[in-house]
Design an enzyme around this catalytic site. Structure first.
Site, PDB file in Angstrom:
ATOM      1  N   GLU A 125      41.687  37.400  42.620  1.00  0.00           N
ATOM      2  CA  GLU A 125      40.436  37.724  43.584  1.00  0.00           C
ATOM      3  C   GLU A 125      41.043  38.004  45.004  1.00  0.00           C
ATOM      4  OE1 GLU A 125      37.417  34.648  43.458  1.00  0.00           O
ATOM      5  OE2 GLU A 125      37.953  34.215  41.244  1.00  0.00           O
ATOM      6  N   LYS A 151      43.154  32.479  49.653  1.00  0.00           N
ATOM      7  CA  LYS A 151      44.346  32.542  48.681  1.00  0.00           C
ATOM      8  C   LYS A 151      45.198  33.958  48.960  1.00  0.00           C
ATOM      9  CE  LYS A 151      45.423  30.749  45.314  1.00  0.00           C
ATOM     10  NZ  LYS A 151      46.290  29.512  44.880  1.00  0.00           N
TER      11      LYS A 151
END
Ligand code: TYD
Length: 340
Positions: A125, A151
Site C-alpha cells: 500500500e 507505513k
C-alpha cells in the site's frame, strides 16, 4: 540466531514466530504491545514452546534497549504496526506513532546494540494504486490513507538508516494477507464472522477494487527468505499475482458458507477518494532469492473459512469486546442501520 519478533501477538507476526520455531532459532523473544489487535490467545501455542514473552511498545526506547541487551538479540523482524485503513481514518496519530516513531526507535536501538540484521515488514500500500501493470521496488511511494502514509514513513526511515549509518535493515512489502488468526476487522475475516451468524456484510461501492491476496503462510516463508538471504538496504515485494475483485472474493465466501447474495449490502464507499482501486506488484527480486508462493487461493480460502467455523472461541471473544463493537457501530452504523 537470537531473534526478536515484534508484533508477534498479531496475525502475520504470530505466523512468523511459528515459522521461526519450526526453523529452530537459538532463542526467540516475542514483543507485543497488546493493542486491540494483538491477542495472547493468538500466541498460546508459541508461548508453550519456551518463547520469551514481553509486553511493550516498539517506541519505548528503554524497553527495547533492555530486551536487545538482556537477550543478546542478533536479528529482529518487525511486525509491530497499526494496520487497518478504516481505523486510520479515525485515529491517524496512533498510526504515525507506532509505524513511524516506533520503527525509528527500533532501528536506533538496534544500531546502538549492533544487531546483525533487521527485517521491517512494510506493505504494497505504500505505492498507492496502480491501474495497469505492476509496482516494482523502484516505484515511487505514493500512499493515499493515513495508514499507508505511516507505513511509507516507516519504510523511508529504514532507507535513511541504511544510507546514513549502514544499519543492516531490509524491507519487505507484502500484498493483502489472509489465513487463520486475522483480526476480524479486515475484509475476509470480518465477512466470514458476520456471515457465520447470518448478518449482512458491507461491500464498499460496487466491490470492483482489486487486491493481490497472498496466504499468510506464503508471506512468512517470503519474509524468512529475505531474513536469510536478502541484501541489507534493499526492499523486496512479496506478492502472489493473485488478483481478485472484492465482489468475487465475497461470492466465494458466500458459497463456502452456504449463504446467498441477499446478505451482501453495497454501501457508499467510506474511504472515498482514498480507496485504492488496485494493487499489483512484480516479485522477480524475491524470486531470484529462491522464493515463490505455493498456496492456491481457492483451496486456502476454503481452509481459512473452515478455520473460522471451527474456532469460534478465538473470534467470538474479540467481537464481543466493547471496543470492537464501538468501532463497528461508529464506522458501519450509518450505512448498515438495522442490519448492524
Ligand atoms: P481490507 O481488508 O481492509 O484491506 P486493505 O484496505 O488493506 O486492502 O480491505 C480489503 C478490500 O475490501 C478493500 O478494497 C476495502 C474492501 N472492504 C469492504 O468492501 N468492506 C469492508 O467491510 C472492509 C473491511 C473492506
Amino acid at each position: 540466531m537470537r531473534l526478536l519478533v515484534t508484533g508477534g501477538a498479531g496475525f502475520i507476526g504470530s505466523h512468523f514466530a511459528r515459522k521461526a520455531l519450526a526453523e529452530s532459532v537459538d532463542h526467540l523473544v516475542v514483543l507485543d504491545a497488546l493493542t486491540y489487535a494483538g491477542n495472547l490467545s493468538t500466541m498460546q501455542d508459541i508461548r508453550a514452546q519456551g518463547t520469551v514473552w514481553v509486553q511493550d511498545r516498539i517506541e519505548n526506547a528503554e524497553g527495547v534497549a533492555h530486551v536487545l541487551r538482556d537477550h543478546r538479540i542478533t536479528h529482529i523482524v518487525n511486525f509491530a504496526a497499526e494496520t487497518h485503513n478504516d481505523q486510520s481514518l479515525f485515529n491517524p496519530l496512533a498510526f504515525a506513532t507506532t509505524n513511524v516513531v516506533g520503527v525509528q526507535n527500533l532501528l536506533l536501538q538496534a544500531r546502538l546494540q549492533g544487531v546483525e540484521r533487521i527485517v521491517h515488514i512494510s506493505t504494497d500500500e505504500v505505492y498507492g494504486s496502480i491501474a495497469e501493470g505492476s509496482f516494482t521496488e523502484e516505484s515511487p511511494l505514493e500512499p493515499n490513507t493515513p495508514y499507508s502514509a505511516s507505513k511509507a514513513g516507516g519504510d523511508l526511515v529504514c532507507r535513511a538508516e541504511w544510507k546514513a549509518f549502514q544499519t543492516p535493515v531490509l524491507v519487505t512489502r507484502g500484498g493483502n494477507n489472509y489465513g487463520p488468526y486475522q483480526y476480524p476487522e479486515k475484509l475476509i475475516p470480518f465477512f466470514i464472522s458476520r456471515l457465520i451468524d447470518g448478518k449482512k456484510v458491507p461491500l464498499y461501492g460496487d466491490g470492483s477494487q482489486v487486491r493481490e491476496w497472498i496466504h499468510v503462510g506464503d508471506h512468512v516463508d517470503g519474509i524468512w527468505t529475505v531474513l536469510a538471504r536478502g541484501k541489507p538496504g534493499e526492499a523486496y515485494n512479496i506478492g502472489d499475482h493473485n488478483e481478485q475483485e472484492n465482489r468475487v472474493v465475497v461470492q466465494q465466501i458466500l458459497q463456502l458458507l452456504g449463504r446467498d447474495e441477499s446478505l451482501v449490502k453495497s454501501i457508499p464507499d467510506p474511504r472515498k477518494g482514498a480507496h485504492d482501486a488496485r494493487y499489483r506488484m512484480s516479485c522477480e527480486k524475491i524470486q531470484a532469492l529462491g522464493w515463490s508462493p505455493i498456496r492456491p487461493f481457492a483451496e486456502e480460502l476454503a481452509r481459512t473459512v473452515a478455520w473460522y467455523v471451527d474456532n469460534p472461541g478465538w473470534w467470538r471473544e474479540i467481537v464481543a469486546r466493547e471496543r470492537y463493537q464501538d468501532f463497528v457501530r461508529r464506522f458501519y452504523g450509518p450505512s448498515l442501520g438495522d442490519d448492524l
